[in-house]
Write an enzyme that holds these catalytic residues in place. Structure first.
Site, PDB file in Angstrom:
ATOM      1  N   CYS A  38      -7.133   1.969  -2.141  1.00  0.00           N
ATOM      2  CA  CYS A  38      -6.983   1.200  -3.376  1.00  0.00           C
ATOM      3  C   CYS A  38      -7.310  -0.269  -3.125  1.00  0.00           C
ATOM      4  O   CYS A  38      -7.183  -0.774  -2.006  1.00  0.00           O
ATOM      5  CB  CYS A  38      -5.549   1.350  -3.885  1.00  0.00           C
ATOM      6  SG  CYS A  38      -5.160   0.399  -5.364  1.00  0.00           S
ATOM      7  N   HIS A  43      -6.756  -6.236  -0.952  1.00  0.00           N
ATOM      8  CA  HIS A  43      -6.187  -7.565  -1.212  1.00  0.00           C
ATOM      9  C   HIS A  43      -5.281  -8.005  -0.065  1.00  0.00           C
ATOM     10  O   HIS A  43      -5.320  -9.157   0.383  1.00  0.00           O
ATOM     11  CB  HIS A  43      -5.384  -7.559  -2.515  1.00  0.00           C
ATOM     12  CG  HIS A  43      -6.223  -7.620  -3.756  1.00  0.00           C
ATOM     13  ND1 HIS A  43      -7.303  -8.471  -3.892  1.00  0.00           N
ATOM     14  CD2 HIS A  43      -6.132  -6.922  -4.929  1.00  0.00           C
ATOM     15  CE1 HIS A  43      -7.842  -8.294  -5.093  1.00  0.00           C
ATOM     16  NE2 HIS A  43      -7.155  -7.374  -5.734  1.00  0.00           N
ATOM     17  N   HIS A  59      -0.903   3.183   0.142  1.00  0.00           N
ATOM     18  CA  HIS A  59       0.229   3.426  -0.753  1.00  0.00           C
ATOM     19  C   HIS A  59      -0.051   4.504  -1.793  1.00  0.00           C
ATOM     20  O   HIS A  59       0.849   4.897  -2.515  1.00  0.00           O
ATOM     21  CB  HIS A  59       0.598   2.130  -1.493  1.00  0.00           C
ATOM     22  CG  HIS A  59      -0.495   1.624  -2.377  1.00  0.00           C
ATOM     23  ND1 HIS A  59      -1.598   0.964  -1.890  1.00  0.00           N
ATOM     24  CD2 HIS A  59      -0.663   1.703  -3.715  1.00  0.00           C
ATOM     25  CE1 HIS A  59      -2.398   0.653  -2.898  1.00  0.00           C
ATOM     26  NE2 HIS A  59      -1.863   1.096  -4.017  1.00  0.00           N
ATOM     27  N   CYS A 162      -1.325   6.218  -7.766  1.00  0.00           N
ATOM     28  CA  CYS A 162      -1.433   4.797  -8.123  1.00  0.00           C
ATOM     29  C   CYS A 162      -2.511   4.542  -9.168  1.00  0.00           C
ATOM     30  O   CYS A 162      -2.216   4.142 -10.281  1.00  0.00           O
ATOM     31  CB  CYS A 162      -1.706   3.957  -6.874  1.00  0.00           C
ATOM     32  SG  CYS A 162      -1.944   2.194  -7.212  1.00  0.00           S
TER      33      CYS A 162
END
Length: 360
Positions: A38, A43, A59, A162
């Site tokens: 993701c 980031h 995650h 997610c």
């Protein structure tokens, strides 16, 4: 267990042996089967969002329960599960008023006096978002997972953890898109594609996809976009106004940029709502034209699709079973844990909707 560890910002992740603790009373140990890569992981890796290092990233994942703590009641060993970064305590005001995605209770985390969940050479190792999915095992609170049917492929289930939960949830739970309405989606990656699909399922009559990568825009049409706008070639606000007349009823900022936030507001029709999902980099500020807001336009945030994931995830997987939610098509590439850094590069280049790391 093997895990992909971020040791230093802006440096490649390193595959290392990491020790995982035994489950606490309300914790479960999950054998990771699939983990989506993701943008939030990127980031962190690039230092755009601070997180203490060293840390096991990842995650968005699904797996099989191996062990459970003495007080666990929600799942049992052998269950197939999807994990989620918004564990809930079920006792705080946010949980009791239906906003479990905003729960910040310490009851779902280990306290400072407890041993760490992860260690390396006897030293604590961070676990991104309480999950740490770029690893062969995940030790999480039982309220950070939900059991799923065993016939759902793990790589598909991981996406719902997610990206799909965030995008489809933003449409259903936060914006509450109405049938027959018009929608603009800024950013057509994994989450943006999920927003488009959510808007399509909700019955939007016009769905405008905005991006700067031609390949992504072409792909957006396969997921329900009726129109596409290349923001590198035209002013997206002007293009949307030309397509719709007075603007759209709903807009979604999936790209984390103050400029995109502003465009999402500027392209709204009176009474329209802009929902922002992407994280603005530190230091950026948003300036709005008061006249735009006075015409009863609204801008609102949305965290993780305003989810109630124990309810939402099974519902979204049922939509997948029915063929209404296209999840197989969102998996652009499958890779092994050793290819995690290449997966980040594919994301940077805009070559994928989602890369899924598999552990079978």
């Amino acid at each position: 267990m093997r895990a992909a560890v971020l040791q230093e910002y802006k440096k490649p992740l390193v595959i290392q042996e990491v020790e995982v603790d035994e489950p606490g009373p309300r914790e479960i140990l999950v054998r990771t089967m699939a983990a989506g890569v993701c943008h939030s992981d990127l980031h962190i890796a690039e230092g755009d969002a601070p997180w203490p290092v060293p840390v096991v990233l990842g995650h968005e994942a699904a797996g099989v329960v191996e062990k459970v703590g003495s007080l666990v009641t929600r799942v049992k060993p052998g269950d197939h599960v999807v994990v989620c970064v918004t564990p809930f305590c079920g006792q705080c005001e946010k949980c009791l008023t239906g906003h479990m995605n905003l729960c910040q209770s310490p009851l779902t985390r280990r306290g400072p006096e407890d041993p760490p969940r992860l260690r390396r050479n006897g030293q604590p190792m961070g676990q991104f978002a309480g999950i740490g999915a770029f690893a062969e095992q995940m030790l999480v609170h039982e309220n950070a997972a939900v059991a799923i049917p065993e016939d759902i492929p793990f790589e598909v289930a991981a996406l719902v953890s997610c990206g799909v939960l965030t995008g489809v949830g933003a449409v259903f739970n936060r914006a509450k898109v109405h049938p027959g309405s018009t929608v603009a989606v800024f950013g057509v990656g994994g989450v943006g594609t999920a927003v488009i699909q959510g808007a399509y399922i909700a019955g939007a009559r016009r769905i405008i996809a905005v991006d700067i990568v031609p390949g992504k825009l072409e792909m957006a049409k396969r997921f329900g976009a009726t129109d596409v706008v290349n923001a590198s070639e035209v002013d997206p606000v002007e293009a949307i106004l030309q397509l719709t007349g007075e603007g759209v009823d709903y807009s979604f900022a999936v790209v984390g940029s103050a400029k995109v936030y502003r465009q999402c507001v500027d392209c709204l029709a009176p009474l329209g709502t802009a929902t922002v999902i992407g994280l603005i980099p530190p230091g950026e500020r948003l300036e709005l034209n008061p006249r735009q807001i006075l015409w009863e336009r609204a801008i609102q945030g949305c965290i993780m699709g305003s989810n109630r994931f124990p309810v939402d995830i099974p519902r979204y997987l049922e939509l997948y079973r029915q063929g209404r939610l296209k999840l197989d098509e969102m998996v652009s590439r499958k890779a092994g844990l050793e290819q995690v850094n290449e997966s980040f590069e594919w994301m940077r280049k805009g070559e994928v909707i989602r890369t899924v790391l598999t552990f079978a």
